[in-house]
Design a protein around this motif. Structure first.
Motif: not given
Length: 376
Positions: A78-94
């Motif tokens: 579960l936790l690795p799957l949620f953590s993979l949202l982080g790189p997506v968030a970084a792209v959206l914030l840029a």
């Protein structure tokens, strides 16, 4: 200190603690990095506040969601799957979808601490459990403190754009470390005692909310009344005192002290807020408040063992964290609206929490030492 030595000699326990430290860094790194990025491109304070709030909402929702799922899905998945949202968030914030990116960044924080708490409740022997919980608390606080320092250092070096990807990478690394640490099965459980689990859980949740409300008032009133330099020293002293209280008590108390610690901690915090209300100096009060907070948090951690089955501890602990976050926001709003009497509210709430804890303790009667599940 022998307790801590025994804990750190266990590879899975030590790796879980490292994951808790690394996993807390993004919690402090993301929001400051988001705000600094807005200011770097000459955005408004309103936009910075909106994005910071969006991150907080995402974080609260994420920790509750993951906590609930941990009762059904292995943390290693579960936790690795949620953590993979982080790189997506970084792209959206840029890009231009910054609000969505901020919410997703909050959701992406892996619920490492709830998972570790649930694991320790079933794998760490009862005599060492207070020390294990104290170490989790200390490392969690250290990680949250390191996050803003790292974000500020990158911004000062003109590399504020690196904050989101580094924070995202930290979340992924922490989740993977925890997956390795939890690859084996749990060693047993803790037998909840008494017949008032619902009321007991409500007491623990109420104590967390009361503590969070107090934190929210401090975040507004301390800078307002003391200035930037003193407020920085106040919060640093508060964090250090909380760590000291948890470490000193963690190696000396047992699970049967849960309710006493919780009541003493909540009552002590209430007294400090009353002293602040009548004008006590901020820094000395922060020392007392930090020691009381460390006592309350350790008592709450041990109390979870008494009321909640190990498999459900991540869910309830995650709910405590979310309540603390929301209550802190409410406390800040109240402090901004009525600063003259704002300290009275957490004093009353924490006194009520101490009273409720005492009532539940009396209803349960004397507590026998906790036993592993296989001994029941």
């Amino acid at each position: 200190m022998r307790t801590y030595g025994r804990l750190l000699q266990q590879p899975s326990t030590a790796l879980s603690l490292i994951a808790a430290l690394i996993g807390a860094v993004p919690i402090g790194m993301w929001p400051l990095g988001i705000v600094l990025a807005v200011l770097d491109r000459h955005g408004s304070a309103g936009e910075a506040g909106l994005l910071a709030a969006a991150f907080g909402i995402g974080n609260a929702v994420g920790v509750v969601t993951q906590g609930a799922l941990l009762a059904r899905v292995r943390a290693a998945l579960l936790l690795p799957l949620f953590s993979l949202l982080g790189p997506v968030a970084a792209v959206l914030l840029a890009g231009d979808a910054r609000i969505a990116g901020a919410v997703l960044a909050g959701l992406a924080i892996p619920a490492i601490t709830p998972a570790v708490r649930g694991r320790f409740a079933s794998s760490v022997p009862g005599r060492d459990r207070p020390g294990a919980y104290a170490l989790v608390n200390v490392l969690f606080q250290a990680g949250i403190a390191l996050g803003p320092i790292a974000a500020a250092a990158l911004a000062t070096a003109g590399r504020v754009g690196l904050v989101p990807p580094i924070a995202a990478a930290g979340g992924v690394l922490a989740a993977l470390l925890l997956a390795v640490a939890h690859r084996g099965g749990a060693a047993g459980g803790v037998a909840p005692v008494g017949r008032v689990p619902g009321r007991g859980v409500l007491v623990l949740l109420g104590g967390a909310a009361a503590a969070g409300f107090g934190i929210g008032t401090l975040q507004v009133l301390v800078p307002l009344r003391t200035g930037a330099a003193t407020s920085g020293a106040t919060f640093a002293v508060l964090a250090l005192a909380e760590v000291a209280g948890a470490v000193l008590l963690g190696g000396r108390v047992g699970p049967r002290h849960a309710f006493r610690l919780l009541a003493l901690g909540s009552g002590g915090m209430a007294l400090v807020y009353l002293l602040l209300l009548v004008g006590a100096p901020a820094v000395p009060a922060a020392v007392a408040l930090g020691l009381a907070t460390g006592t309350q948090s350790l008592g709450s951690a041990l109390g979870l063992d008494r009321f909640v089955a190990p498999a459900r501890i991540p869910t309830v602990f995650a709910l405590q964290v979310a309540l603390l976050i929301v209550a802190a926001a409410v406390g800040s709003l109240v402090a901004g609206a009525v600063p003259g009497v704002a300290y009275a509210a957490p004093a009353l709430l924490l006194a009520a929490a101490a009273g409720a804890t005492t009532a539940v303790r009396r209803r349960l009667g004397p507590l026998a030492p906790s036993r592993p599940a296989h001994a029941r």
